[in-house]
Design an enzyme around this catalytic site. Structure first.
Site, PDB file in Angstrom:
ATOM      1  N   ARG A   1      51.200  28.787  29.842  1.00 19.22           N
ATOM      2  CA  ARG A   1      49.745  28.763  29.587  1.00 19.22           C
ATOM      3  C   ARG A   1      49.564  28.001  28.293  1.00 19.22           C
ATOM      4  NH1 ARG A   1      45.275  33.462  30.168  1.00 19.22           N
ATOM      5  NH2 ARG A   1      45.574  32.748  32.290  1.00 19.22           N
TER       6      ARG A   1
ATOM      7  N   HIS B   1      43.517  25.573  36.407  1.00 15.12           N
ATOM      8  CA  HIS B   1      44.064  26.935  36.504  1.00 15.12           C
ATOM      9  C   HIS B   1      44.472  27.175  37.958  1.00 15.12           C
ATOM     10  CE1 HIS B   1      45.081  30.913  35.541  1.00 15.12           C
ATOM     11  NE2 HIS B   1      43.898  31.477  35.381  1.00 15.12           N
TER      12      HIS B   1
ATOM     13  N   GLN C   1      45.219  30.676  39.784  1.00  9.63           N
ATOM     14  CA  GLN C   1      44.040  31.502  40.054  1.00  9.63           C
ATOM     15  C   GLN C   1      43.451  31.178  41.423  1.00  9.63           C
ATOM     16  OE1 GLN C   1      42.601  34.037  38.127  1.00  9.63           O
ATOM     17  NE2 GLN C   1      41.496  34.338  40.037  1.00  9.63           N
TER      18      GLN C   1
ATOM     19  N   ASP D   1      32.443  31.725  36.273  1.00  7.02           N
ATOM     20  CA  ASP D   1      33.460  32.000  35.251  1.00  7.02           C
ATOM     21  C   ASP D   1      32.713  32.052  33.925  1.00  7.02           C
ATOM     22  OD1 ASP D   1      35.865  32.277  33.882  1.00  7.02           O
ATOM     23  OD2 ASP D   1      36.465  30.177  34.091  1.00  7.02           O
TER      24      ASP D   1
ATOM     25  N   CYS E   1      37.275  34.908  38.242  1.00  4.29           N
ATOM     26  CA  CYS E   1      38.701  35.031  37.903  1.00  4.29           C
ATOM     27  C   CYS E   1      38.962  36.148  36.912  1.00  4.29           C
ATOM     28  CB  CYS E   1      39.216  33.706  37.373  1.00  4.29           C
ATOM     29  SG  CYS E   1      38.452  33.196  35.805  1.00  4.29           S
TER      30      CYS E   1
ATOM     31  N   ARG F   1      46.361  37.968  42.673  1.00  2.00           N
ATOM     32  CA  ARG F   1      47.170  37.162  41.744  1.00  2.00           C
ATOM     33  C   ARG F   1      48.652  37.537  41.893  1.00  2.00           C
ATOM     34  NH1 ARG F   1      45.155  34.651  37.201  1.00  2.00           N
ATOM     35  NH2 ARG F   1      47.326  33.998  37.093  1.00  2.00           N
TER      36      ARG F   1
HETATM   37  N1  NVA Z   1      37.971  29.425  32.043  1.00  2.00           N
HETATM   38  C1  NVA Z   1      38.593  30.578  31.451  1.00  2.00           C
HETATM   39  C2  NVA Z   1      39.519  31.240  32.409  1.00  2.00           C
HETATM   40  C3  NVA Z   1      40.184  32.486  31.913  1.00  2.00           C
HETATM   41  C4  NVA Z   1      41.164  33.052  32.889  1.00  2.00           C
HETATM   42  C5  NVA Z   1      39.319  30.164  30.181  1.00  2.00           C
HETATM   43  O1  NVA Z   1      39.962  29.105  30.194  1.00  2.00           O
HETATM   44  O2  NVA Z   1      39.248  30.889  29.194  1.00  2.00           O
HETATM   45  N1   CP Z   2      42.224  35.198  35.441  1.00  2.00           N
HETATM   46  C1   CP Z   2      43.148  35.089  34.486  1.00  2.00           C
HETATM   47  O1   CP Z   2      43.927  34.134  34.420  1.00  2.00           O
HETATM   48  O2   CP Z   2      43.183  36.129  33.615  1.00  2.00           O
HETATM   49  P1   CP Z   2      44.058  36.243  32.286  1.00  2.00           P
HETATM   50  O3   CP Z   2      43.473  35.310  31.270  1.00  2.00           O
HETATM   51  O4   CP Z   2      43.918  37.681  31.887  1.00  2.00           O
HETATM   52  O5   CP Z   2      45.479  35.874  32.605  1.00  2.00           O
END
Ligand code: NVA
Ligand code: CP
Length: 324
Positions: free
Chosen positions: A111, A138, A141, A233, A274, A302
């Site tokens: 990540r 992502h 997801q 989101d 998500c 997931r």
């Molecule tokens: N768009 C959000 C998704 C979190 C899982 C982010 O990048 O923070």
């Molecule tokens: N949806 C998702 O990726 O959640 P987290 O940021 O908790 O991993």
């Protein structure tokens, strides 16, 4: 003749979702379903003796826990690496990190902040690399979202999905996932927050082969019209906190998913997110807690889709087929 799934993999890494052709996407979803059905009742341990590194430059609940549990239940081991606790955080290069990790582990999930970081990791790694979220994509997801949609509606091809809100990393991967699965997708965002141009181009090119359609609009009601699923989101993704005030002003109140917007969608349309959700901001409580909300199944999925993806990337074709 059955599709030649699992045998035509062109990429060992999974960075955007475009790595999966339609047949392989169907395979991953089928294996996810099977692994969900047999959870706790199977002695299969396909990742026995294998270790997966889980590298985090940003916080996570679902990705972190679902990957750890997935690897463990598949018989493997995982190592969680927070970037500020490894030498990467002190300036060791991504390439050197990739080369070293490749000597220890059999796959890497990362990540990252900038998408180019996960691309560089994949380019320098000799083991599969999975994007566990970047600023642009992502993809893990969307596997869960597609499984959830397929469970609720019985199919994917020919459905209509509406994305309402920020054209962010999840939206970009949804565009590619919808196009690959033959789903019509309509994306409603303020013009300054439209999805990434390259993601739209990639999705359009895939859609020309699958017959899916892609529509970009500024009007949430137009996008939601006749949709089988409405998705949103956060308006303030990780890394964008400094823009919170201007973003909230740009999105609210027009882009909040509430019951009036859901009423424009098809009868029985589901809601997905998500998570984490910012209740009262991008979605109202009555929608996320309502009877058509699929968010808890989506979060659970997931786990199952991560297992299937790990098997897809780490096992040989014939081994994978036995899991279907
Ligand atoms: N768009 C959000 C998704 C979190 C899982 C982010 O990048 O923070
Ligand atoms: N949806 C998702 O990726 O959640 P987290 O940021 O908790 O991993």
């Amino acid at each position: 003749m059955p599709p030649r799934v699992g045998l035509m993999r062109t990429a060992k890494s999974f960075l955007t979702l475009a790595e999966l052709n339609p047949a392989d996407l169907a395979l991953v979803l089928d294996v996810s379903k099977k692994l969900k059905e047999t959870r706790g009742r199977t002695s299969l341990r396909p990742l026995k003796g294998k270790t997966v590194a889980l590298l985090f430059e940003k916080p996570s609940t679902r990705t972190r826990v679902s990957f750890q549990v997935a690897v463990s239940e598949l018989g493997g081991a995982s190592v969680v690496l927070n970037s500020d606790e490894v030498q990467l955080g002190r300036g060791e290069t991504i390439e050197d990190t990739a080369r070293v990790l490749s000597r220890y582990v059999h796959a890497i999930m990362a990540r990252v902040n900038g998408h180019s970081e996960v691309e560089r990791l994949a380019a320098a790694s000799s083991v599969p690399v999975i994007n566990g979220l970047s600023d642009l994509y992502h993809p893990v997801q969307i596997l869960a979202d597609l499984l959830t949609l397929r469970e609720r509606k019985g199919r994917l091809a020919g459905l209509k999905v509406a994305w309402v809100g920020d054209g962010d990393n999840v939206c970009n991967s949804w565009l590619i996932g919808a196009a690959t699965a033959g789903i019509d997708i309509a994306v409603a965002t303020p013009s300054a927050y439209a999805p990434d141009r390259k993601a739209v181009e990639t999705a359009s090119s895939i859609a020309s082969g699958t017959g899916a359609s892609i529509a970009l609009t500024g009007d949430p009601r137009k996008a939601a019209q006749g949709a089988d699923c409405v998705i949103t989101d956060t308006f303030v993704s990780m890394g964008f906190d400094a823009q919170r005030n201007e973003r909230v002003r740009a999105f609210l109140p027009r882009y909040r998913v509430d019951s009036r917007l859901m009423a424009v969608a098809k009868r029985g349309a589901i809601f997905q997110h998500c998570l984490p959700a910012h209740r009262g901001e991008e979605v109202t409580d009555d929608v996320i807690d309502g009877k058509n909300s699929a968010v808890w199944d989506e979060a659970e999925n997931r786990l199952h889709t991560t297992k299937a993806l790990l098997c897809y990337l780490m096992l040989k074709g014939p081994e994978l087929q036995t899991l279907r």
